[in-house]
Design an enzyme around this catalytic site. Structure first.
Site, PDB file in Angstrom:
ATOM      1  N   THR A  13       0.818  -1.227   0.000  1.00 47.46           N
ATOM      2  CA  THR A  13       0.000   0.000   0.000  1.00 47.46           C
ATOM      3  C   THR A  13       0.846   1.270   0.000  1.00 47.46           C
ATOM      4  O   THR A  13       0.315   2.361  -0.173  1.00 47.46           O
ATOM      5  CB  THR A  13      -0.921   0.028   1.250  1.00 47.46           C
ATOM      6  OG1 THR A  13      -0.106  -0.217   2.401  1.00 47.46           O
ATOM      7  CG2 THR A  13      -2.018  -1.024   1.152  1.00 47.46           C
ATOM      8  N   GLY A  14       2.148   1.150   0.201  1.00 41.31           N
ATOM      9  CA  GLY A  14       3.021   2.337   0.297  1.00 41.31           C
ATOM     10  C   GLY A  14       3.446   2.845  -1.071  1.00 41.31           C
ATOM     11  O   GLY A  14       3.035   2.329  -2.113  1.00 41.31           O
ATOM     12  N   CYS A 158      18.507   4.285  -3.267  1.00 40.68           N
ATOM     13  CA  CYS A 158      18.082   4.866  -4.548  1.00 40.68           C
ATOM     14  C   CYS A 158      19.085   5.881  -5.114  1.00 40.68           C
ATOM     15  O   CYS A 158      19.287   5.946  -6.323  1.00 40.68           O
ATOM     16  CB  CYS A 158      16.717   5.518  -4.399  1.00 40.68           C
ATOM     17  SG  CYS A 158      16.520   6.511  -2.919  1.00 40.68           S
ATOM     18  N   GLU A 210      21.313   9.027   4.888  1.00 47.16           N
ATOM     19  CA  GLU A 210      21.535   8.927   3.444  1.00 47.16           C
ATOM     20  C   GLU A 210      23.007   9.118   3.049  1.00 47.16           C
ATOM     21  O   GLU A 210      23.487   8.495   2.108  1.00 47.16           O
ATOM     22  CB  GLU A 210      20.668   9.975   2.760  1.00 47.16           C
ATOM     23  CG  GLU A 210      20.309   9.655   1.347  1.00 47.16           C
ATOM     24  CD  GLU A 210      19.239   8.586   1.201  1.00 47.16           C
ATOM     25  OE1 GLU A 210      18.812   7.978   2.211  1.00 47.16           O
ATOM     26  OE2 GLU A 210      18.850   8.337   0.059  1.00 47.16           O
ATOM     27  N   LYS A 213      25.011   5.945   3.486  1.00 48.86           N
ATOM     28  CA  LYS A 213      24.664   4.954   2.448  1.00 48.86           C
ATOM     29  C   LYS A 213      25.302   5.344   1.109  1.00 48.86           C
ATOM     30  O   LYS A 213      25.814   4.486   0.379  1.00 48.86           O
ATOM     31  CB  LYS A 213      23.143   4.877   2.284  1.00 48.86           C
ATOM     32  CG  LYS A 213      22.427   4.289   3.481  1.00 48.86           C
ATOM     33  CD  LYS A 213      20.922   4.384   3.287  1.00 48.86           C
ATOM     34  CE  LYS A 213      20.190   4.038   4.569  1.00 48.86           C
ATOM     35  NZ  LYS A 213      18.777   4.422   4.511  1.00 48.86           N
ATOM     36  N   ARG A 244      17.346  17.349   0.135  1.00 42.66           N
ATOM     37  CA  ARG A 244      15.979  17.119  -0.378  1.00 42.66           C
ATOM     38  C   ARG A 244      15.525  18.360  -1.139  1.00 42.66           C
ATOM     39  O   ARG A 244      15.640  19.482  -0.624  1.00 42.66           O
ATOM     40  CB  ARG A 244      15.043  16.871   0.811  1.00 42.66           C
ATOM     41  CG  ARG A 244      13.667  16.410   0.401  1.00 42.66           C
ATOM     42  CD  ARG A 244      13.631  14.998  -0.120  1.00 42.66           C
ATOM     43  NE  ARG A 244      13.764  14.021   0.946  1.00 42.66           N
ATOM     44  CZ  ARG A 244      13.994  12.721   0.741  1.00 42.66           C
ATOM     45  NH1 ARG A 244      14.110  12.256  -0.493  1.00 42.66           N
ATOM     46  NH2 ARG A 244      14.112  11.896   1.749  1.00 42.66           N
ATOM     47  N   HIS A 251      16.281  11.569  -8.734  1.00 42.22           N
ATOM     48  CA  HIS A 251      17.412  12.022  -7.929  1.00 42.22           C
ATOM     49  C   HIS A 251      18.533  12.463  -8.877  1.00 42.22           C
ATOM     50  O   HIS A 251      18.966  11.708  -9.759  1.00 42.22           O
ATOM     51  CB  HIS A 251      17.960  10.881  -7.055  1.00 42.22           C
ATOM     52  CG  HIS A 251      17.061  10.494  -5.910  1.00 42.22           C
ATOM     53  ND1 HIS A 251      15.925  11.188  -5.557  1.00 42.22           N
ATOM     54  CD2 HIS A 251      17.166   9.474  -5.016  1.00 42.22           C
ATOM     55  CE1 HIS A 251      15.361  10.611  -4.510  1.00 42.22           C
ATOM     56  NE2 HIS A 251      16.084   9.566  -4.168  1.00 42.22           N
ATOM     57  N   THR A 337      12.147   5.987  -7.726  1.00 42.82           N
ATOM     58  CA  THR A 337      11.237   4.888  -7.345  1.00 42.82           C
ATOM     59  C   THR A 337      11.165   3.792  -8.415  1.00 42.82           C
ATOM     60  O   THR A 337      10.633   2.728  -8.168  1.00 42.82           O
ATOM     61  CB  THR A 337       9.803   5.368  -6.993  1.00 42.82           C
ATOM     62  OG1 THR A 337       9.215   5.938  -8.150  1.00 42.82           O
ATOM     63  CG2 THR A 337       9.822   6.368  -5.860  1.00 42.82           C
TER      64      THR A 337
HETATM   65  N1  LIG Z   1      10.334   5.814  -1.655  1.00 43.43           N
HETATM   66  C1  LIG Z   1      11.508   5.462  -2.171  1.00 43.43           C
HETATM   67  O1  LIG Z   1      11.939   5.958  -3.235  1.00 43.43           O
HETATM   68  C2  LIG Z   1      12.370   4.433  -1.505  1.00 43.43           C
HETATM   69  C3  LIG Z   1      13.566   4.072  -2.122  1.00 43.43           C
HETATM   70  C4  LIG Z   1      14.368   3.082  -1.554  1.00 43.43           C
HETATM   71  C5  LIG Z   1      13.955   2.496  -0.382  1.00 43.43           C
HETATM   72  N2  LIG Z   1      12.799   2.862   0.234  1.00 43.43           N
HETATM   73  C6  LIG Z   1      12.421   2.123   1.436  1.00 43.43           C
HETATM   74  O2  LIG Z   1      11.289   1.288   1.131  1.00 43.43           O
HETATM   75  C7  LIG Z   1      10.446   1.146   2.274  1.00 43.43           C
HETATM   76  C8  LIG Z   1       9.058   1.609   1.918  1.00 43.43           C
HETATM   77  O3  LIG Z   1       9.123   2.974   1.536  1.00 43.43           O
HETATM   78  P1  LIG Z   1       7.850   3.783   1.057  1.00 43.43           P
HETATM   79  O4  LIG Z   1       8.369   5.077   0.594  1.00 43.43           O
HETATM   80  O5  LIG Z   1       7.025   2.949   0.120  1.00 43.43           O
HETATM   81  O6  LIG Z   1       7.045   3.938   2.460  1.00 43.43           O
HETATM   82  P2  LIG Z   1       5.488   4.217   2.705  1.00 43.43           P
HETATM   83  O7  LIG Z   1       4.866   4.857   1.503  1.00 43.43           O
HETATM   84  O8  LIG Z   1       5.392   4.900   4.002  1.00 43.43           O
HETATM   85  O9  LIG Z   1       4.841   2.728   2.828  1.00 43.43           O
HETATM   86  C9  LIG Z   1       5.089   1.907   3.910  1.00 43.43           C
HETATM   87  C10 LIG Z   1       4.424   0.542   3.762  1.00 43.43           C
HETATM   88  O10 LIG Z   1       4.758  -0.236   4.919  1.00 43.43           O
HETATM   89  C11 LIG Z   1       3.565  -0.658   5.564  1.00 43.43           C
HETATM   90  N3  LIG Z   1       3.750  -0.675   7.005  1.00 43.43           N
HETATM   91  C12 LIG Z   1       4.000   0.373   7.834  1.00 43.43           C
HETATM   92  N4  LIG Z   1       4.075  -0.054   9.126  1.00 43.43           N
HETATM   93  C13 LIG Z   1       3.880  -1.402   9.085  1.00 43.43           C
HETATM   94  C14 LIG Z   1       3.822  -2.421  10.083  1.00 43.43           C
HETATM   95  N5  LIG Z   1       4.002  -2.141  11.370  1.00 43.43           N
HETATM   96  N6  LIG Z   1       3.607  -3.699   9.689  1.00 43.43           N
HETATM   97  C15 LIG Z   1       3.438  -3.992   8.381  1.00 43.43           C
HETATM   98  N7  LIG Z   1       3.465  -3.072   7.387  1.00 43.43           N
HETATM   99  C16 LIG Z   1       3.691  -1.798   7.738  1.00 43.43           C
HETATM  100  C17 LIG Z   1       2.506   0.358   5.160  1.00 43.43           C
HETATM  101  O11 LIG Z   1       1.219  -0.226   5.314  1.00 43.43           O
HETATM  102  P3  LIG Z   1      -0.103   0.667   5.644  1.00 43.43           P
HETATM  103  O12 LIG Z   1      -0.502   1.332   4.365  1.00 43.43           O
HETATM  104  O13 LIG Z   1      -1.088  -0.352   6.078  1.00 43.43           O
HETATM  105  O14 LIG Z   1       0.281   1.632   6.710  1.00 43.43           O
HETATM  106  C18 LIG Z   1       2.899   0.579   3.700  1.00 43.43           C
HETATM  107  O15 LIG Z   1       2.424  -0.466   2.903  1.00 43.43           O
HETATM  108  C19 LIG Z   1      11.102   1.976   3.374  1.00 43.43           C
HETATM  109  O16 LIG Z   1      11.890   1.100   4.174  1.00 43.43           O
HETATM  110  C20 LIG Z   1      11.963   2.965   2.621  1.00 43.43           C
HETATM  111  O17 LIG Z   1      13.062   3.385   3.392  1.00 43.43           O
HETATM  112  C21 LIG Z   1      11.975   3.803  -0.320  1.00 43.43           C
END
Ligand SMILES: NC(=O)c1ccc[n+]([C@@H]2O[C@H](COP(=O)([O-])OP(=O)(O)OC[C@H]3O[C@@H](n4cnc5c(N)ncnc54)[C@H](OP(=O)(O)O)[C@@H]3O)[C@@H](O)[C@H]2O)c1
Length: 361
Positions: A13-14, A158, A210, A213, A244, A251, A337
């Site tokens: 869902t994220g 990323c 960041e 990394k 940011r 990026h 992404t």
């Molecule tokens: N965005 C990027 O470009 C990017 C790039 C590289 C890495 N990342 C990494 O990828 C991961 C996700 O990033 P995002 O940007 O997609 O985050 P996000 O939009 O905040 O989505 C988070 C997801 O995790 C779920 N979640 C949160 N708390 C949870 C829990 N306690 N148990 C199970 N599921 C849980 C959420 O579910 P609900 O909807 O139910 O809350 C949602 O599906 C992070 O670790 C981030 O650091 C992101």
């Protein structure tokens, strides 16, 4: 019955989860059959759980709308119908480490977008064009975990995708020192301008974790497998600042490099544009035909014009020129992404399928 591998998305869902779901619509090898998220979303249909949170520019695929979202922590329930999972959950590092290992121990390959396991010594961190051979460490990881099928593979941060591929292409010229400043999009924090209005017309000079990394992860990509673990390279030295900026996707990196061996601009460009790897050799479905493009115009690469190069899987470079303090400087751009997150993980899973590490249960 479909021959496609059945896939579950943890954190579906994220922001990154939604990107996985969009990229996998009509994928020739993979089919999304299960979506899991937090207890807040569990029990609802995907459409209900998302509500007004759909952040992609393309509509939500019909095939996932009625899937009932499961709870990531109910491992047995989530794995019932899947051959492997992609992981993009946002939990604490320790929680992510533990939950991904639980899936692997339940004999489900995990291809993760998270940083939690990037430094677990027998977990490969793969950019398929750069270090496909690191997949060989999986056999050692399986021994440690006591599994036959299950393992964890990850993709790196990323932001490094906008410069690490170039430094890899220049390996023969021996990069020794690198200074990099990244200008990172808000989708990298899982946000749009709607949910982060403070970012409109703003710049924030801090992104937690960041810089470390950006400096260390490229060294692990260039490492070697020794005694069942990945031993990182020690050169070049990289120092970075990560900022940011008010951009939705893409990026940008401003990079200064010293080289151990002399090179001409023509040689450096030739190395970049001809750089390719296993994905191109194997013809993987998500592989860009050209991984790195070089743009001659002084005002390129631009986010608006170039971020979707090769469907967001290619990298755009420009402004390569000699510098007064360093040997060379250039500007890089990658889609954070797509290549930097979900797309990079899908390409990694395609590589692991092609190499026989992921198969039908
Ligand atoms: N965005 C990027 O470009 C990017 C790039 C590289 C890495 N990342 C990494 O990828 C991961 C996700 O990033 P995002 O940007 O997609 O985050 P996000 O939009 O905040 O989505 C988070 C997801 O995790 C779920 N979640 C949160 N708390 C949870 C829990 N306690 N148990 C199970 N599921 C849980 C959420 O579910 P609900 O909807 O139910 O809350 C949602 O599906 C992070 O670790 C981030 O650091 C992101």
């Amino acid at each position: 019955m479909s021959d496609k591998l059945k896939v579950g998305i943890l954190g579906g869902t994220g922001m990154v989860g939604q990107r996985f779901i969009s990229l996998l619509e009509n994928h020739p090898w993979f089919e999304v059959v299960t979506i899991a998220a937090s207890p807040r979303s569990a029990g609802k249909t995907y459409e209900e759980a998302i509500g007004d949170r759909w952040k992609m520019q393309t509509p939500m695929p019909e095939a996932v709308k009625k899937i009932v979202v499961k709870d990531v922590s109910n491992v047995e329930d989530v794995i019932a119908d899947v051959d492997f999972v992609f992981s993009a959950v946002d939990m604490t590092k320790e929680e992510i480490k533990a939950i991904e290992e639980k899936y692997a121990k339940a004999e489900i390959p995990v291809v993760s977008n998270n940083s939690a396991h990037r430094w677990t010594p027998d977990v490969p961190m793969i950019v398929p064009e750069i270090n496909a051979a690191h997949a060989d460490v999986i056999e050692y990881q399986r021994k440690r975990l006591g599994t036959k099928r299950g393992f964890i593979a990850v993709k790196p941060n990323c932001s490094i995708q906008s410069y690490a591929p170039v430094l890899t292409a220049w390996k023969d010229f021996e990069p020794t020192q690198v200074v990099v400043s990244t200008y990172q999009a808000i989708s990298g924090a899982g946000k749009t301008f709607k949910d982060w209005p403070e970012m409109v017309e703003n710049v924030i000079p801090y992104i937690g974790g960041e810089e470390e990394k950006s400096e260390k992860e490229p060294l692990r990509l260039w490492g070697k497998i020794e005694n069942g673990v990945i031993v990182p390279e020690t050169a070049p030295l990289i120092t970075s600042q990560c900022i940011r900026v008010p951009v939705l996707n893409g990026h940008t990196a401003s990079v200064f490099v010293n080289l151990g061996k002399k090179a001409t601009k023509e040689q450096l460009i030739e190395k970049m544009v001809n750089f390719s790897g296993e994905p191109q050799k194997l013809g993987l479905p998500s592989a860009p035909k050209q991984f790195i493009q070089y743009l001659e115009e002084d005002n390129r690469p631009q986010v608006k014009l170039d971020v979707d190069f090769e469907n967001g899987m290619g990298i755009s470079i420009g402004r390569l020129r000699e510098d007064t303090l360093f040997d060379w400087k250039f500007v890089g751009l990658s889609h954070n992404t797509v290549r930097g997150a979900a797309g990079g993980a899908v390409l990694c899973a395609e590589l692991l399928k092609a190499k026989g590490y992921i198969d039908k249960k």
